[in-house]
Design a protein around this motif. Sequence first.
Motif, PDB file in Angstrom:
ATOM      1  N   ASP A  21       0.814  -1.222   0.000  1.00 27.36           N
ATOM      2  CA  ASP A  21       0.000   0.000   0.000  1.00 27.36           C
ATOM      3  C   ASP A  21       0.847   1.272   0.000  1.00 27.36           C
ATOM      4  O   ASP A  21       0.449   2.304  -0.550  1.00 27.36           O
ATOM      5  N   CYS A  22       2.005   1.218   0.624  1.00 23.79           N
ATOM      6  CA  CYS A  22       2.830   2.427   0.751  1.00 23.79           C
ATOM      7  C   CYS A  22       3.532   2.765  -0.552  1.00 23.79           C
ATOM      8  O   CYS A  22       4.190   3.801  -0.655  1.00 23.79           O
ATOM      9  N   VAL A 140       6.252   0.393   5.942  1.00 26.99           N
ATOM     10  CA  VAL A 140       5.091   0.431   6.830  1.00 26.99           C
ATOM     11  C   VAL A 140       3.974  -0.356   6.154  1.00 26.99           C
ATOM     12  O   VAL A 140       3.470   0.052   5.101  1.00 26.99           O
ATOM     13  N   THR A 142       0.264  -2.572   5.904  1.00 23.93           N
ATOM     14  CA  THR A 142      -1.136  -2.436   6.296  1.00 23.93           C
ATOM     15  C   THR A 142      -1.771  -3.835   6.404  1.00 23.93           C
ATOM     16  O   THR A 142      -1.172  -4.836   5.997  1.00 23.93           O
ATOM     17  N   GLY A 197     -12.780  -0.384  12.151  1.00 19.25           N
ATOM     18  CA  GLY A 197     -11.883   0.752  12.360  1.00 19.25           C
ATOM     19  C   GLY A 197     -11.864   1.073  13.837  1.00 19.25           C
ATOM     20  O   GLY A 197     -12.901   1.378  14.424  1.00 19.25           O
ATOM     21  N   LEU A 298       5.663  -2.381  16.915  1.00 19.67           N
ATOM     22  CA  LEU A 298       5.378  -1.068  16.325  1.00 19.67           C
ATOM     23  C   LEU A 298       4.624  -1.194  15.008  1.00 19.67           C
ATOM     24  O   LEU A 298       3.626  -0.506  14.771  1.00 19.67           O
ATOM     25  N   TYR A 299       5.124  -2.066  14.139  1.00 19.86           N
ATOM     26  CA  TYR A 299       4.531  -2.172  12.805  1.00 19.86           C
ATOM     27  C   TYR A 299       3.118  -2.747  12.846  1.00 19.86           C
ATOM     28  O   TYR A 299       2.230  -2.271  12.129  1.00 19.86           O
ATOM     29  N   ARG A 302       0.735  -0.215  14.321  1.00 19.76           N
ATOM     30  CA  ARG A 302       0.410   0.803  13.326  1.00 19.76           C
ATOM     31  C   ARG A 302      -0.578   0.274  12.297  1.00 19.76           C
ATOM     32  O   ARG A 302      -1.555   0.942  11.940  1.00 19.76           O
ATOM     33  N   THR A 305      -4.026   0.075  13.693  1.00 21.78           N
ATOM     34  CA  THR A 305      -4.569   1.426  13.855  1.00 21.78           C
ATOM     35  C   THR A 305      -5.035   1.979  12.513  1.00 21.78           C
ATOM     36  O   THR A 305      -6.083   2.624  12.429  1.00 21.78           O
ATOM     37  N   TYR A 306      -4.264   1.713  11.475  1.00 24.54           N
ATOM     38  CA  TYR A 306      -4.612   2.219  10.143  1.00 24.54           C
ATOM     39  C   TYR A 306      -5.867   1.567   9.575  1.00 24.54           C
ATOM     40  O   TYR A 306      -6.549   2.162   8.735  1.00 24.54           O
ATOM     41  N   PHE A 307      -6.123   0.326   9.987  1.00 22.90           N
ATOM     42  CA  PHE A 307      -7.239  -0.412   9.365  1.00 22.90           C
ATOM     43  C   PHE A 307      -8.533   0.385   9.463  1.00 22.90           C
ATOM     44  O   PHE A 307      -8.958   0.791  10.541  1.00 22.90           O
ATOM     45  N   ASP A 308      -9.170   0.583   8.312  1.00 17.70           N
ATOM     46  CA  ASP A 308     -10.365   1.429   8.254  1.00 17.70           C
ATOM     47  C   ASP A 308     -11.111   1.073   6.975  1.00 17.70           C
ATOM     48  O   ASP A 308     -10.875   1.653   5.914  1.00 17.70           O
TER      49      ASP A 308
ATOM     50  N   ARG B 258     -11.502   9.272  14.210  1.00 19.14           N
ATOM     51  CA  ARG B 258     -10.331   8.725  13.519  1.00 19.14           C
ATOM     52  C   ARG B 258      -9.750   9.764  12.563  1.00 19.14           C
ATOM     53  O   ARG B 258      -9.099   9.434  11.568  1.00 19.14           O
ATOM     54  N   ILE B 266      -3.550   8.321   4.840  1.00 21.48           N
ATOM     55  CA  ILE B 266      -2.457   8.010   5.749  1.00 21.48           C
ATOM     56  C   ILE B 266      -1.124   8.205   5.037  1.00 21.48           C
ATOM     57  O   ILE B 266      -1.026   8.114   3.813  1.00 21.48           O
ATOM     58  N   HIS B 268       1.701   6.501   6.020  1.00 21.81           N
ATOM     59  CA  HIS B 268       2.549   5.331   6.264  1.00 21.81           C
ATOM     60  C   HIS B 268       3.760   5.693   7.126  1.00 21.81           C
ATOM     61  O   HIS B 268       4.901   5.599   6.694  1.00 21.81           O
ATOM     62  N   THR B 269       3.483   6.081   8.333  1.00 21.03           N
ATOM     63  CA  THR B 269       4.560   6.469   9.230  1.00 21.03           C
ATOM     64  C   THR B 269       4.475   5.713  10.551  1.00 21.03           C
ATOM     65  O   THR B 269       3.377   5.527  11.093  1.00 21.03           O
ATOM     66  N   ILE B 270       5.609   5.281  11.029  1.00 21.46           N
ATOM     67  CA  ILE B 270       5.668   4.671  12.363  1.00 21.46           C
ATOM     68  C   ILE B 270       5.924   5.748  13.407  1.00 21.46           C
ATOM     69  O   ILE B 270       5.316   5.761  14.482  1.00 21.46           O
ATOM     70  N   TYR B 275      -2.778  10.522  13.446  1.00 13.49           N
ATOM     71  CA  TYR B 275      -4.147  10.881  13.825  1.00 13.49           C
ATOM     72  C   TYR B 275      -4.124  12.071  14.783  1.00 13.49           C
ATOM     73  O   TYR B 275      -3.163  12.273  15.530  1.00 13.49           O
ATOM     74  N   GLU B 278      -3.324  11.234  18.242  1.00 13.61           N
ATOM     75  CA  GLU B 278      -1.895  10.982  18.481  1.00 13.61           C
ATOM     76  C   GLU B 278      -1.145  12.287  18.694  1.00 13.61           C
ATOM     77  O   GLU B 278      -0.301  12.408  19.589  1.00 13.61           O
TER      78      GLU B 278
END
Lengths: 394, 394
Positions: A21-22, A140, A142, A197, A298-299, A302, A305-308, B258, B266, B268-270, B275, B278
């Motif tokens: 995705d990135c 990063v 998803t 989400g 961490l990954y 993240r 958290t991104y899932f939406d 959200r 997004i 794509h950052t760790i 958000y 955050e």
Amino acid sequence: MKSVGRVETQYLDLPAPVPLDCGRELSPVRVAYETYGTLAPGGDNVILVCHALSGDAHAAGVSAEPAAAGTRDGFGAEDRDGAAGAALGWWDGMIGPGKAFDTDRYFVVCTNLLGGCRGTTGPSSIDPGTGRSYGSDFPVVTVADMVRVQKAALDALGVRRLAAVAGGSLGGMQALEWAVRYPDLVDAVVAIASTHGLHAQGVAWNAIAREAIMRDPAWQGGHYHGTGAAPEAGMGVARMIGHVTYLSAPALDDRFGRRLQAGDDISHTITGAEYQIESYLRHQAGSFVRRFDANTYLYLSRALTYFDLARQHGGGSLPRALSGLRARTLLIAFSSDWLYPPAASADIADALRGLGKEVEYHVIEAPYGHDSFLLEEARQTPLIQRFLAGEGGA
Amino acid sequence: MKSVGRVETQYLDLPAPVPLDCGRELSPVRVAYETYGTLAPGGDNVILVCHALSGDAHAAGVSAEPAAAGTRDGFGAEDRDGAAGAALGWWDGMIGPGKAFDTDRYFVVCTNLLGGCRGTTGPSSIDPGTGRSYGSDFPVVTVADMVRVQKAALDALGVRRLAAVAGGSLGGMQALEWAVRYPDLVDAVVAIASTHGLHAQGVAWNAIAREAIMRDPAWQGGHYHGTGAAPEAGMGVARMIGHVTYLSAPALDDRFGRRLQAGDDISHTITGAEYQIESYLRHQAGSFVRRFDANTYLYLSRALTYFDLARQHGGGSLPRALSGLRARTLLIAFSSDWLYPPAASADIADALRGLGKEVEYHVIEAPYGHDSFLLEEARQTPLIQRFLAGEGGA
């Protein structure tokens, strides 16, 4: 209940780079997986089981490797770790002969997810460009990327179609993503204690856990591999936060209350663990940091958290995101789960019903909070069995 | 509403060492305090207001010093900080002419509590034995110790009797402790969003916040004063945890949802704050570490965790602990407060009623969680005014 018995994690290398995705491509990608049961000649009996944040491919049976114990190695986790280093899979109560995911009938596959630290390519893997661990140079990823990798792995295994995709928490996100992304390949979805989400508080807890890791000087900007140091202090704090959010306040009261760790009176200590709950959290943190990679934490944090679903697939609309879904859907939530509250599952159920799709939604009254998806096996089993048999009622 | 106007924090040095629960004596002890209104000739109009974890003596009016902003500098905190460095007290909406604690009638006193970092002796004070800051050599203090110091300070000010003791959260604990410890000196108690003993989840959150501080290498075993370093990273995490526990999940959804911090998609950052929630948490952490001492955080968090009326005064029985109480009691809780849930106030109310004591208990339906005690001034005011006037109903 019978177990699937002795199992071993297997590994496969994907034949092609994985587009992410990135915008980056990842290669090589190795996938760790386990299978239970037998693939039917027609290939129509495959269930993909997706794990949660701290799980791995070892979902059922007994492995010689130490267990990752799902998202939870707390209440009752003692049960998971067999004697002499033999470790029971994180969903062993759900996968096996006669169980919710019946291995007498289904061929169950579980893969360690992309970004993981238990055999599948992740931040601790070697970056072919540098010859060292990726660390924070890992792309990063998803939930959609995790699903792409699962799809490529299943292709490599000769699996063309899924009778069901199932998972709890982050695993449920993957199951939903599968059904939306590959509507023609998925017959049924079982999403447990999950969401379309995460709500703001869930985003916050995940952010704080990541802060705890990244603020640990031993994190070293994400390049701690090979330095002899690791952000264990910060990841311990992250795990403690996670642990409390996975359980309900009443469950903690029942289990620990305000009981002191030793003696009848307080010992006036700032640094010591005075209460049983304090000692328990330290123990959980300590055992977690020994088995888990901080960058993976961490990954994956993240990614979940991104899932939406609405944003990624529906331009902000959940019904639009779900409009192409063809799978039958089973949603299970737990009354005391405040991290993935039933309301989110209800949103999904409402959207699917509004679209005329086949969906079942159940809220199980259970006291253990989010961890119920790992603990309330007996009450999930009949719901899942009936649903998979096509006998469920809305 | 009128304010008490320009105020200045004052300081007094206690004339004698203070004996502490831990068995040590503390000396010298300085107390920072503010007063609003006028002491009646008979001395029968004094209200002691007790602050919460991150508050200070500056409860009302406008100070030239920067505000500590009570336990909260989040939602609506903008309102607290006046222009050009002038800072409004943390409970200014409750203390002043015609307000809940009416300074036209009452002489209101607020002290920075023992162990604090805003003028009263605490871990950052100079240890006369070494000539350096106590750091973690500061004795582990309890809520009872805080009350002892307040009592000594009031004695020094010539106050012999309290028309009321009031506070929210940790401040409410002090108010309850006052009424139990000095039953002959306290006419009325106002304990808001408080408890007789934190539940297990509250103990856990406090423990995790302390872990975050103590695991920061800059904490240096508690002796960071004068080293040019401080555990700001860890205290930032502690503050983030606190902040989320002070607010309700629906309040966070309403305020942040959200929503992304920048752009439509997004990034794509760790490491980045993706958000709004955050970014907000990072901002709150940053401003808190600039104004608060980490050791004070540890000591006050420990003290409020230790607070346990039943254990300390009743051999484990709450009714026994409250049996000697002679004050009229007003308990206010907030429906969405999950850190100090209404159930604990209900326990106190039930125990007092069972003992035939005069008690009022109100649950205010409010969405902001624990922070409601700082935010829901308009709805607390009539309850408190009627109670103080002796017109309340059970």
